[in-house]
Design a protein around this motif. Structure first.
Motif, mmCIF file in Angstrom:
data_model
loop_
_atom_site.group_PDB
_atom_site.id
_atom_site.type_symbol
_atom_site.label_atom_id
_atom_site.label_comp_id
_atom_site.label_asym_id
_atom_site.label_seq_id
_atom_site.Cartn_x
_atom_site.Cartn_y
_atom_site.Cartn_z
ATOM 1 N N LYS A 118 -59.007 2.626 -8.230
ATOM 2 C CA LYS A 118 -58.133 3.710 -7.838
ATOM 3 C C LYS A 118 -58.612 4.324 -6.331
ATOM 4 O O LYS A 118 -59.888 4.661 -6.076
ATOM 5 N N PRO A 119 -57.552 4.390 -5.450
ATOM 6 C CA PRO A 119 -57.890 4.978 -4.049
ATOM 7 C C PRO A 119 -58.484 6.485 -4.292
ATOM 8 O O PRO A 119 -58.157 7.066 -5.080
ATOM 9 N N VAL A 120 -59.406 6.937 -3.446
ATOM 10 C CA VAL A 120 -60.209 8.199 -2.967
ATOM 11 C C VAL A 120 -59.526 8.800 -1.962
ATOM 12 O O VAL A 120 -59.336 8.246 -1.013
ATOM 13 N N LEU A 142 -62.288 3.759 0.545
ATOM 14 C CA LEU A 142 -62.965 4.204 -0.568
ATOM 15 C C LEU A 142 -62.175 4.047 -1.931
ATOM 16 O O LEU A 142 -61.070 4.571 -1.972
ATOM 17 N N ASN A 143 -62.780 3.525 -3.094
ATOM 18 C CA ASN A 143 -62.063 3.427 -4.377
ATOM 19 C C ASN A 143 -62.812 3.634 -5.333
ATOM 20 O O ASN A 143 -64.219 3.762 -5.228
ATOM 21 N N THR A 184 -65.789 0.506 1.852
ATOM 22 C CA THR A 184 -65.643 -0.526 2.835
ATOM 23 C C THR A 184 -65.642 0.315 4.209
ATOM 24 O O THR A 184 -64.668 0.749 4.569
ATOM 25 N N PHE A 185 -66.765 -0.013 4.902
ATOM 26 C CA PHE A 185 -66.800 0.364 6.191
ATOM 27 C C PHE A 185 -67.149 -0.876 7.165
ATOM 28 O O PHE A 185 -67.749 -1.869 6.645
ATOM 29 N N CYS A 186 -66.959 -1.076 8.526
ATOM 30 C CA CYS A 186 -66.887 -2.062 9.240
ATOM 31 C C CYS A 186 -68.480 -1.856 10.144
ATOM 32 O O CYS A 186 -68.831 -0.740 10.604
ATOM 33 N N TYR A 234 -71.610 3.128 -4.795
ATOM 34 C CA TYR A 234 -72.505 4.247 -5.497
ATOM 35 C C TYR A 234 -71.991 4.706 -6.697
ATOM 36 O O TYR A 234 -70.929 4.951 -7.159
ATOM 37 N N MET A 235 -73.310 4.970 -7.502
ATOM 38 C CA MET A 235 -72.885 5.124 -9.051
ATOM 39 C C MET A 235 -73.337 6.651 -9.488
ATOM 40 O O MET A 235 -74.376 7.169 -8.843
ATOM 41 N N PHE A 236 -72.586 7.446 -10.453
ATOM 42 C CA PHE A 236 -72.681 8.898 -10.681
ATOM 43 C C PHE A 236 -72.533 8.784 -12.084
ATOM 44 O O PHE A 236 -71.822 8.003 -12.526
#
Length: 218
Positions: free
Chosen positions: A69-71, A86-87, A106-108, A118-120
């Protein structure tokens, strides 16, 4: 007239045969694997999931089991989403029996998109703490894959006969977690897309490589 029909039929059979041969060649081949049964199943799924150019679509059932889902972050974000995505998803990324909040970004780098994750803990408020002007709460976690501009060496499986450890993934990365038989795995490849690693995530920035797949040449 009958001869022409036979000629057309033979031509169509030939084209179908060529198409099937190309479909097999344009996919992936297994070079090395820790678990042959697992790797064979992943290989089959990948071959079913390639488009006409031999690129993965990430639409197979093994990928669709994870719902992203989009953030929406606070603050003023970049104008384009191509390099600022960011998802989030909730699933057991490290296979410890507990659900995790996983944020995939996802960044360029030099115009080419590159993935990280990243995990939380499942109840983490990190997305409420972060904003577009300050992503440090997100980036500070030690539980992540963050290799843009770096390398992922292929060293965990025997390489004496394959030589795969001499071809690390580098630069920009495509990272796609998936589920198979209730366990989570991560598909990793780079901008060249020659090699794809199927790995289990072990927390920190550690992985246990399960399969090395190579993109088959035409």
């Amino acid at each position: 007239m009958k001869f022409m029909k036979q000629l057309v039929f033979v031509f169509l059979v030939f084209m179908v045969s060529v198409g099937l041969a190309w479909a097999g060649e344009r996919g992936y081949q297994l070079v090395a694997g820790r678990d042959n049964k697992l790797c064979a199943r992943v290989l089959e799924a990948f071959r079913e999931d390639v488009d006409d150019r031999g690129r993965l679509r990430f639409q197979h059932e093994i990928f669709r089991q994870i719902i992203w889902k989009p953030v929406e972050l606070r603050g003023q974000g970049p104008k384009t989403s191509h390099c600022s995505s960011l998802n989030r998803a909730m699933f057991d990324l490290d296979n410890d029996g507990q659900p995790d909040l996983v944020v995939k970004t996802t960044f360029c780098m030099k115009g080419s998109p590159s993935d990280s994750f990243y995990m939380f803990p499942a109840d983490s408020a990190v997305l409420e703490q972060a904003n577009w002007q300050d992503l440090s709460p997100l980036l500070a976690t030690p539980e992540k894959f963050e290799r843009t501009g770096g390398a992922y060496p292929l060293t965990q499986l025997p390489a004496e006969e394959t030589g795969v450890s001499r071809t690390p993934l580098t630069g920009v990365f495509t990272v796609q977690p998936f589920m198979l038989d209730g366990s989570a795995y991560v598909s990793l490849t780079d901008g060249r897309a020659e090699w794809t690693v199927i790995a289990k995530y072990l927390r920190g920035e550690r992985f246990e490589d399960q399969c090395y797949l190579q993109k088959a040449s035409r």
